[in-house]
Design a protein around this motif. Structure first.
Motif, PDB file in Angstrom:
ATOM      1  N   ALA A   1      -4.747  -1.838  11.085  1.00 27.09           N
ATOM      2  CA  ALA A   1      -4.685  -1.159   9.788  1.00 27.09           C
ATOM      3  C   ALA A   1      -4.351  -2.125   8.657  1.00 27.09           C
ATOM      4  O   ALA A   1      -4.744  -1.923   7.510  1.00 27.09           O
TER       5      ALA A   1
ATOM      6  N   GLU B   1       3.333   4.165  17.924  1.00 35.04           N
ATOM      7  CA  GLU B   1       2.155   3.345  18.217  1.00 35.04           C
ATOM      8  C   GLU B   1       1.963   2.180  17.250  1.00 35.04           C
ATOM      9  O   GLU B   1       1.005   1.427  17.373  1.00 35.04           O
TER      10      GLU B   1
ATOM     11  N   SER C   1      -7.753   5.405  -0.616  1.00 36.50           N
ATOM     12  CA  SER C   1      -7.052   6.083   0.462  1.00 36.50           C
ATOM     13  C   SER C   1      -7.358   5.412   1.803  1.00 36.50           C
ATOM     14  O   SER C   1      -8.514   5.092   2.080  1.00 36.50           O
ATOM     15  N   GLY C   2      -6.312   5.189   2.591  1.00 34.33           N
ATOM     16  CA  GLY C   2      -6.508   4.610   3.912  1.00 34.33           C
ATOM     17  C   GLY C   2      -6.601   3.092   3.943  1.00 34.33           C
ATOM     18  O   GLY C   2      -6.850   2.500   4.990  1.00 34.33           O
ATOM     19  N   CYS C   3      -6.374   2.430   2.798  1.00 32.27           N
ATOM     20  CA  CYS C   3      -6.532   0.975   2.756  1.00 32.27           C
ATOM     21  C   CYS C   3      -5.285   0.256   3.273  1.00 32.27           C
ATOM     22  O   CYS C   3      -5.290  -0.959   3.441  1.00 32.27           O
ATOM     23  N   GLY C   4      -4.193   0.984   3.521  1.00 37.32           N
ATOM     24  CA  GLY C   4      -3.016   0.359   4.126  1.00 37.32           C
ATOM     25  C   GLY C   4      -1.824   0.155   3.207  1.00 37.32           C
ATOM     26  O   GLY C   4      -0.877  -0.549   3.563  1.00 37.32           O
ATOM     27  N   LYS C   5      -1.817   0.812   2.052  1.00 39.18           N
ATOM     28  CA  LYS C   5      -0.713   0.646   1.115  1.00 39.18           C
ATOM     29  C   LYS C   5       0.612   1.123   1.714  1.00 39.18           C
ATOM     30  O   LYS C   5       1.621   0.424   1.675  1.00 39.18           O
ATOM     31  N   SER C   6       0.590   2.348   2.246  1.00 43.59           N
ATOM     32  CA  SER C   6       1.828   2.907   2.817  1.00 43.59           C
ATOM     33  C   SER C   6       2.255   2.102   4.031  1.00 43.59           C
ATOM     34  O   SER C   6       3.452   1.856   4.235  1.00 43.59           O
ATOM     35  N   THR C   7       1.283   1.697   4.837  1.00 42.18           N
ATOM     36  CA  THR C   7       1.580   0.887   6.002  1.00 42.18           C
ATOM     37  C   THR C   7       2.295  -0.398   5.582  1.00 42.18           C
ATOM     38  O   THR C   7       3.310  -0.788   6.165  1.00 42.18           O
TER      39      THR C   7
ATOM     40  N   HIS D   1      -1.650   6.224  -6.970  1.00 42.13           N
ATOM     41  CA  HIS D   1      -3.086   6.470  -7.086  1.00 42.13           C
ATOM     42  C   HIS D   1      -3.490   6.623  -8.539  1.00 42.13           C
ATOM     43  O   HIS D   1      -4.671   6.778  -8.843  1.00 42.13           O
TER      44      HIS D   1
ATOM     45  N   GLU E   1       3.954   6.765  -3.873  1.00 43.84           N
ATOM     46  CA  GLU E   1       3.416   7.847  -4.716  1.00 43.84           C
ATOM     47  C   GLU E   1       4.502   8.820  -5.158  1.00 43.84           C
ATOM     48  O   GLU E   1       4.402  10.022  -4.895  1.00 43.84           O
TER      49      GLU E   1
ATOM     50  N   TYR F   1      -2.132   0.218  14.753  1.00 43.33           N
ATOM     51  CA  TYR F   1      -1.739   1.523  15.266  1.00 43.33           C
ATOM     52  C   TYR F   1      -2.523   1.672  16.553  1.00 43.33           C
ATOM     53  O   TYR F   1      -3.751   1.874  16.499  1.00 43.33           O
TER      54      TYR F   1
ATOM     55  N   LYS G   1      -6.030   0.110  16.699  1.00 43.56           N
ATOM     56  CA  LYS G   1      -6.626   0.028  15.356  1.00 43.56           C
ATOM     57  C   LYS G   1      -5.834  -0.916  14.452  1.00 43.56           C
ATOM     58  O   LYS G   1      -4.619  -0.773  14.282  1.00 43.56           O
TER      59      LYS G   1
HETATM   60  N1  LIG Z   1       0.844   6.877  12.275  1.00 42.96           N
HETATM   61  C1  LIG Z   1      -0.418   6.437  12.290  1.00 42.96           C
HETATM   62  N2  LIG Z   1      -1.123   6.452  13.439  1.00 42.96           N
HETATM   63  C2  LIG Z   1      -2.391   6.007  13.464  1.00 42.96           C
HETATM   64  N3  LIG Z   1      -3.054   5.533  12.406  1.00 42.96           N
HETATM   65  C3  LIG Z   1      -2.401   5.489  11.244  1.00 42.96           C
HETATM   66  C4  LIG Z   1      -1.055   5.941  11.120  1.00 42.96           C
HETATM   67  N4  LIG Z   1      -0.674   5.781   9.847  1.00 42.96           N
HETATM   68  C5  LIG Z   1      -1.733   5.262   9.201  1.00 42.96           C
HETATM   69  N5  LIG Z   1      -2.771   5.073  10.023  1.00 42.96           N
HETATM   70  C6  LIG Z   1      -4.090   4.505   9.668  1.00 42.96           C
HETATM   71  O1  LIG Z   1      -3.905   3.248   9.063  1.00 42.96           O
HETATM   72  C7  LIG Z   1      -4.750   3.093   7.932  1.00 42.96           C
HETATM   73  C8  LIG Z   1      -3.907   2.819   6.699  1.00 42.96           C
HETATM   74  O2  LIG Z   1      -3.156   3.976   6.406  1.00 42.96           O
HETATM   75  P1  LIG Z   1      -2.114   4.064   5.211  1.00 42.96           P
HETATM   76  O3  LIG Z   1      -1.419   5.355   5.345  1.00 42.96           O
HETATM   77  O4  LIG Z   1      -1.308   2.834   5.186  1.00 42.96           O
HETATM   78  O5  LIG Z   1      -3.116   4.069   3.980  1.00 42.96           O
HETATM   79  P2  LIG Z   1      -2.785   4.306   2.433  1.00 42.96           P
HETATM   80  O6  LIG Z   1      -3.413   3.178   1.684  1.00 42.96           O
HETATM   81  O7  LIG Z   1      -1.351   4.549   2.228  1.00 42.96           O
HETATM   82  O8  LIG Z   1      -3.618   5.634   2.138  1.00 42.96           O
HETATM   83  P3  LIG Z   1      -3.264   6.851   1.127  1.00 42.96           P
HETATM   84  O9  LIG Z   1      -3.597   6.329  -0.230  1.00 42.96           O
HETATM   85  O10 LIG Z   1      -4.227   7.927   1.535  1.00 42.96           O
HETATM   86  O11 LIG Z   1      -1.842   7.206   1.291  1.00 42.96           O
HETATM   87  C9  LIG Z   1      -5.572   4.352   7.857  1.00 42.96           C
HETATM   88  O12 LIG Z   1      -6.814   4.121   8.453  1.00 42.96           O
HETATM   89  C10 LIG Z   1      -4.780   5.364   8.638  1.00 42.96           C
HETATM   90  O13 LIG Z   1      -5.634   6.302   9.240  1.00 42.96           O
END
Ligand SMILES: Nc1ncnc2c1ncn2[C@@H]1O[C@H](COP(=O)(O)OP(=O)(O)OP(=O)(O)O)[C@@H](O)[C@H]1O
Ligand SMILES: [Mg+2]
Lengths: 258, 239
Positions: A24, A64, A44-50, A211, A180, A19, A22
């Motif tokens: 991710a 981005e 949270s924030g480990c990148g699952k959704s990404t 989660h 989720e 991103y 960064k």
């Molecule tokens: N649109 C975005 N722009 C910038 N950074 C992002 C964006 N989406 C996610 N990130 C960053 O990428 C990393 C992974 O985010 P992601 O949403 O994939 O985590 P996650 O495991 O799904 O977390 P959660 O359990 O809280 O949903 C995080 O550090 C987040 O801040």
């Protein structure tokens, strides 16, 4: 004769996401077995959704976000020249989000939306049958069959989420991604979705981010543990929850993290 | 959020798991001292001590009930996974094994009351030796379980063979005495039952060793140890 090992439904190799500057997702390799539920867990924030969004190119919609590495569906590349057309890909790999997000339209039109977009069937009897079948498979038919003209947004949260699942399966996808899907639902609505996931597994490949450790344990056959943009451990769900190989996995699922 | 801690984020969870562990430690200590006291009662023909062993058996039973309730509570409220799950399941089963061990020790004490009213017989020395082997095995296996020591558990498990060997030879010895003089038959029969109790204690200790191993390493069932107690065949051959 050598034993036939089924090809994974989807694979990723060195899949990375930036991103902006960064990083991710740091190069993830994962095989997703067809006809199974794969659970993605991690803090949270480990990148699952990404990661999940990479599987149907939903990251394309985030300005981005930059994706590199490989991902395949039935052996065919998802990214790069010669990759599957993204619109077609999203029909084959559907998505259900955390917050139920029905369109502000009648229930019927919510379900018919995808089939219309892709011109799957003719309006009228054929479409009626398709809408009914999708609602039945989402275990919602009996509750809404007399009110198909009602706004989707007027349903309860649990019903809305099942409507979103009906909308996702109406286009007969091969894979359903769920991010989720139960986090906004009460235990009964959650149990119904879990039961639904169990049934849908017969026809679809499912990848679910959750989660709830108990939910991952209940609904999935394979579990992958993500941490800081990497997969730390992936294995049979039963093994992960009884005897994980990695200390980080154990710390996370037992609540001894940090 | 990087390192895996020893403690749970929710502290009361640690407290509840700790209660289970404490109860097991107390049960193990009690069972071992019950067995030691039963052996002492046999050795010194002390009927008072034997009576105390019988009376104390209730303490072990009470602790087992506590472990039962506590495991159900933790399973219901905490939904433990991974090593926590294995600890809780193992605790439930280990408590069952310890309860059986204490029961067998109390039964040995009860039989000593009869023996004390009869003239002493020679095989008592070998019986005490068998009982002490069982006692050491019980102590070591509980230490291995509470100390998360899978290697030690396996070493203790292998010692069950020695108990089986001593039991088989004691069985022959007792038979010889019974044939020598019919007046020996009554005391020797009781000796025989007590010997069987001690041999069974070795089996329960073996089960605990396997649970300790499972608890630490999470492997499913260990390969079954082949039993070489041949007393079941004695009598079909010249003794
Ligand atoms: N649109 C975005 N722009 C910038 N950074 C992002 C964006 N989406 C996610 N990130 C960053 O990428 C990393 C992974 O985010 P992601 O949403 O994939 O985590 P996650 O495991 O799904 O977390 P959660 O359990 O809280 O949903 C995080 O550090 C987040 O801040
Ligand atoms: Mg997320």
């Amino acid at each position: 004769m050598a034993e036939q090992v089924a090809e994974p439904k989807m694979t990723t190799r060195g899949l990375a996401v930036h991103y902006g500057s960064k990083l991710a997702l740091k190069g993830v390799d994962l095989d997703i077995t067809g006809g199974e539920v794969t659970a993605l867990i991690g803090p949270s924030g480990c990148g699952k959704s990404t990661f999940l969004r990479c599987l149907n190119r939903m990251n394309d919609t985030i300005a981005e976000a930059r994706v590199s590495g490989r991902a395949t569906l039935d052996g065919q590349d998802i990214y790069g020249p010669g990759g599957i057309d993204p619109v077609l890909l999203r029909a084959r790999v559907g998505m259900v989000f955390q917050r139920p997000n029905p369109f502000p339209k009648p229930i019927y039109d919510n379900v018919a939306f995808g089939p219309r977009l892709h011109g799957l069937v003719a309006e009228g009897e054929e479409m009626d049958a398709l809408v009914r079948k999708a609602l039945e498979r989402a275990s919602l038919w009996n509750e809404v069959k007399d009110n198909l003209g009602q706004q989707g947004t007027g349903l309860s949260g649990g019903q809305q989420q099942r409507l979103c699942i009906a909308r996702a399966i109406a286009v007969e996808p091969e894979v359903i991604l769920m991010d989720e899907p139960c986090s906004a639902l009460d235990p009964i609505a959650t149990a119904r979705i879990e039961e639904l996931i169990d049934e849908l597994r017969e026809s679809f490949t499912i990848v679910i981010v959750t989660h709830s450790m108990q939910q991952a344990a209940r609904v999935s056959q394979t579990t992958a543990f993500f941490h800081l943009g990497e997969i730390i451990e992936v294995g049979a769900t039963e093994q992960i929850f009884t005897a994980p190989a990695n200390d980080l996995t154990q710390g996370y699922i037992t609540g001894r993290f940090g | 959020m990087t390192a895996t801690g020893e403690h749970h984020i929710v502290k009361s969870y640690d407290v509840e798991l700790g209660k289970l562990e404490d109860a097991l430690a107390r049960m193990g200590g009690l069972a071992e001292s019950q067995l030691a006291a039963a052996l002492q009662a046999l050795d010194s023909r002390d009927s008072d001590l034997a009576g105390k062993v019988m009376a104390n058996d209730g303490q072990v039973d009470a602790l087992q009930s506590f472990v039962d309730e506590q495991t159900v509570k933790v399973l219901a409220l905490r939904a433990p996974v991974a090593d926590d799950l294995r600890s809780v399941v193992a605790a439930l089963k280990v408590a069952g094994e310890i309860e059986r061990i204490a029961d067998l020790a109390a039964n040995a004490a009860k039989r000593s009351l009869v023996l004390n009213r009869l003239p002493p017989v020679e095989p008592m020395r070998s019986l005490l030796r068998l009982g002490r082997l069982a006692q050491v095995m019980v102590k070591d296996v509980i230490d291995a379980h509470l100390g998360h020591d899978a290697d030690k558990a396996l070493v203790v498990r292998d010692r069950d063979q020695e108990i089986d060997d001593v039991y088989s030879s004691l069985f022959r010895e007792i038979l010889t005495y019974m044939m020598e003089d019919p007046r020996n038959i009554t005391p020797c029969s009781h000796l025989m039952f007590i010997a069987k109790n001690f041999e069974r204690i070795g089996d329960h200790a073996t089960n605990i060793a396997e649970l300790a191993h499972f608890r630490v390493l999470g492997k499913a069932q260990l390969e079954a140890r082949t039993k070489k107690d041949d007393s079941a065949f004695i009598g079909g051959e010249p003794v």
